[in-house]
Design a protein around this motif. Structure first.
Motif, PDB file in Angstrom:
ATOM      1  N   GLY A 200      -8.558   8.843   3.231  1.00 51.98           N
ATOM      2  CA  GLY A 200      -7.811   9.873   2.533  1.00 51.98           C
ATOM      3  C   GLY A 200      -8.689  11.055   2.178  1.00 51.98           C
ATOM      4  O   GLY A 200      -8.674  12.091   2.839  1.00 51.98           O
ATOM      5  N   LEU A 201      -9.493  10.896   1.128  1.00 48.33           N
ATOM      6  CA  LEU A 201     -10.295  12.009   0.632  1.00 48.33           C
ATOM      7  C   LEU A 201     -11.377  12.431   1.617  1.00 48.33           C
ATOM      8  O   LEU A 201     -11.593  13.626   1.844  1.00 48.33           O
ATOM      9  N   TRP A 202     -12.086  11.465   2.185  1.00 44.02           N
ATOM     10  CA  TRP A 202     -13.211  11.805   3.065  1.00 44.02           C
ATOM     11  C   TRP A 202     -12.737  12.525   4.332  1.00 44.02           C
ATOM     12  O   TRP A 202     -13.382  13.454   4.812  1.00 44.02           O
ATOM     13  N   GLN A 203     -11.594  12.114   4.864  1.00 44.56           N
ATOM     14  CA  GLN A 203     -11.078  12.718   6.093  1.00 44.56           C
ATOM     15  C   GLN A 203     -10.137  13.895   5.808  1.00 44.56           C
ATOM     16  O   GLN A 203      -9.600  14.485   6.741  1.00 44.56           O
ATOM     17  N   SER A 204      -9.969  14.244   4.540  1.00 44.49           N
ATOM     18  CA  SER A 204      -9.031  15.312   4.194  1.00 44.49           C
ATOM     19  C   SER A 204      -9.357  16.661   4.841  1.00 44.49           C
ATOM     20  O   SER A 204      -8.417  17.408   5.172  1.00 44.49           O
ATOM     21  N   PRO A 205     -10.634  17.057   5.056  1.00 43.29           N
ATOM     22  CA  PRO A 205     -10.862  18.338   5.745  1.00 43.29           C
ATOM     23  C   PRO A 205     -10.282  18.368   7.145  1.00 43.29           C
ATOM     24  O   PRO A 205      -9.830  19.427   7.608  1.00 43.29           O
ATOM     25  N   ILE A 206     -10.267  17.222   7.821  1.00 43.73           N
ATOM     26  CA  ILE A 206      -9.692  17.167   9.173  1.00 43.73           C
ATOM     27  C   ILE A 206      -8.200  17.447   9.113  1.00 43.73           C
ATOM     28  O   ILE A 206      -7.667  18.275   9.868  1.00 43.73           O
ATOM     29  N   SER A 247     -22.019  15.368  15.251  1.00 44.22           N
ATOM     30  CA  SER A 247     -22.260  14.227  14.367  1.00 44.22           C
ATOM     31  C   SER A 247     -21.546  14.392  13.037  1.00 44.22           C
ATOM     32  O   SER A 247     -21.036  13.424  12.468  1.00 44.22           O
ATOM     33  N   LEU A 248     -21.506  15.631  12.550  1.00 43.55           N
ATOM     34  CA  LEU A 248     -20.808  15.909  11.290  1.00 43.55           C
ATOM     35  C   LEU A 248     -19.312  15.600  11.413  1.00 43.55           C
ATOM     36  O   LEU A 248     -18.728  14.946  10.541  1.00 43.55           O
ATOM     37  N   ILE A 249     -18.710  16.044  12.511  1.00 45.30           N
ATOM     38  CA  ILE A 249     -17.288  15.769  12.742  1.00 45.30           C
ATOM     39  C   ILE A 249     -17.064  14.267  12.920  1.00 45.30           C
ATOM     40  O   ILE A 249     -16.099  13.693  12.396  1.00 45.30           O
ATOM     41  N   GLY A 250     -17.967  13.616  13.654  1.00 42.79           N
ATOM     42  CA  GLY A 250     -17.837  12.178  13.869  1.00 42.79           C
ATOM     43  C   GLY A 250     -17.902  11.391  12.581  1.00 42.79           C
ATOM     44  O   GLY A 250     -17.150  10.425  12.392  1.00 42.79           O
ATOM     45  N   ARG A 252     -16.962  12.410   9.709  1.00 46.85           N
ATOM     46  CA  ARG A 252     -15.702  12.615   8.978  1.00 46.85           C
ATOM     47  C   ARG A 252     -14.613  11.684   9.498  1.00 46.85           C
ATOM     48  O   ARG A 252     -13.774  11.206   8.738  1.00 46.85           O
ATOM     49  N   PHE A 253     -14.618  11.434  10.798  1.00 48.93           N
ATOM     50  CA  PHE A 253     -13.607  10.543  11.365  1.00 48.93           C
ATOM     51  C   PHE A 253     -13.898   9.082  11.032  1.00 48.93           C
ATOM     52  O   PHE A 253     -12.987   8.311  10.735  1.00 48.93           O
ATOM     53  N   THR A 254     -15.150   8.680  11.091  1.00 49.94           N
ATOM     54  CA  THR A 254     -15.508   7.266  10.925  1.00 49.94           C
ATOM     55  C   THR A 254     -15.778   6.874   9.484  1.00 49.94           C
ATOM     56  O   THR A 254     -15.845   5.692   9.171  1.00 49.94           O
ATOM     57  N   GLY A 255     -15.957   7.853   8.599  1.00 46.17           N
ATOM     58  CA  GLY A 255     -16.295   7.538   7.220  1.00 46.17           C
ATOM     59  C   GLY A 255     -17.787   7.561   6.958  1.00 46.17           C
ATOM     60  O   GLY A 255     -18.217   7.436   5.810  1.00 46.17           O
ATOM     61  N   GLY A 256     -18.582   7.709   8.022  1.00 47.54           N
ATOM     62  CA  GLY A 256     -20.024   7.782   7.848  1.00 47.54           C
ATOM     63  C   GLY A 256     -20.624   6.483   7.336  1.00 47.54           C
ATOM     64  O   GLY A 256     -19.979   5.429   7.278  1.00 47.54           O
TER      65      GLY A 256
END
Length: 310
Positions: A200-206, A247-250, A252-256
């Motif tokens: 939710g929050l972590w992927q919200s910029p996407i 890597s930054l975009i990745g 965001r998708f995976t949760g890091g």
């Protein structure tokens, strides 16, 4: 003719504001979210369908559990947890992947779809502001989908546990080892945190970026959503031979690493998992992402106010 149209549009917006002023904002938001669920049944149909398919496959393979249970006494606690918990972890991951895909495709079509079918003319005449409309659409992938995914994951795991227990009891096996090693109820609070905060929050910029493109693009919004990040990544690779942006975009998708550590600690029942939420909430990356989300949503509101039907 243009002047008359502008006057009519301004009059419509004024009447919209007067009518909307008498309705509480919370109620408008509530019904706007419900409208999204009514109009986009795929939001809940797709994850439920995926869970049902998985349960069907699990019911076919469940009889292997009796053989695995015979080998359990010769395994240590960690090996038993891995042996019995693997299908439950796979169910979580499958629901996560399904909701991520649904959230992406919903967001990229949320504002574009109402312009394409010209329903935006009707909704602009309703007492619902552009801000409320955009926030209700953003709430679907950021809040509603994570909560729905958590509920589906919990029900799926509970059904798996009941079926497994029935098979073991029918074969005269002890279900205590299964219940103690799977420990789904112990993981559910952290699973809820993972869905809400990571998906939710972590992927919200996407999702906010996709909503902005959905409101801005005149054709093929999915292409406009992927082309700029892809171009930046290619230029960076060619010019500097680095992949920082990709890597930054990745992440965001995976949760890091933050999301991975939380889930791993929850699955292994590590006592240190209690500190996972605190570490996540004080992470600067979370707050930077939320600031970017707010910027994209503000841009989406402005674009929806200016854009008309396609």
């Amino acid at each position: 003719m243009s002047t008359q149209s502008n006057v009519m549009q301004e009059t419509s917006f004024r009447s919209q504001g007067i009518a909307g002023a008498s309705i509480p904002a919370v109620k408008l938001m509530y019904w706007s979210v419900r409208r999204e669920l009514w109009e986009n049944r795929v939001i809940y149909v797709a994850p439920v369908a995926i869970a049902c398919v998985f349960l069907f496959g699990f019911s076919i393979s469940i009889f292997h559990l009796v053989i695995e249970m015979h080998a359990a006494p010769w395994l240590d606690a960690m090996q038993q947890r891995e042996l019995f918990g693997q299908p439950y972890e796979f169910a979580e991951d499958l629901v996560m992947a399904a909701t991520l895909i649904v959230g992406v495709f919903y967001s990229v079509d949320a504002l574009y779809g109402e312009r394409r079918d010209r329903s935006i003319l009707f909704w602009k005449s309703a007492p619902v502001s552009d801000l409320t409309t955009v926030l209700s659409k953003a709430a679907i992938p950021i809040v509603i989908l994570p909560l729905l995914a958590f509920a589906i994951a919990v029900l799926t795991q509970w059904a798996m546990l009941m079926m497994s227990s029935a098979v073991l009891l029918g074969s005269g096996q002890n279900v205590a080892i299964l219940w103690s090693r799977v420990g789904v109820a112990h993981r559910w609070p952290m699973l809820l945190f993972h869905f809400l905060c990571i998906h939710g929050l972590w992927q919200s910029p996407i999702y906010a970026w996709l909503l902005f493109i959905s409101g801005w693009a005149r054709r093929v919004p999915i292409l406009w959503a992927t082309l700029p990040p892809l171009t930046i990544g290619i230029v960076e690779k060619v010019a500097f031979n680095t992949t920082y942006f990709g890597s930054l975009i990745g992440r965001r998708f995976t949760g890091g690493t933050e999301g991975t550590e939380i889930m791993e600690r929850a699955r292994t029942m590590d006592p240190a998992m209690l500190f996972g939420p605190l570490h996540f909430l004080i992470n600067p990356g979370l707050w930077i992402g939320l600031a970017i989300t707010a910027a994209f949503l503000a841009a989406a509101v402005r674009v929806r106010r200016c854009r008309g039907p396609i």
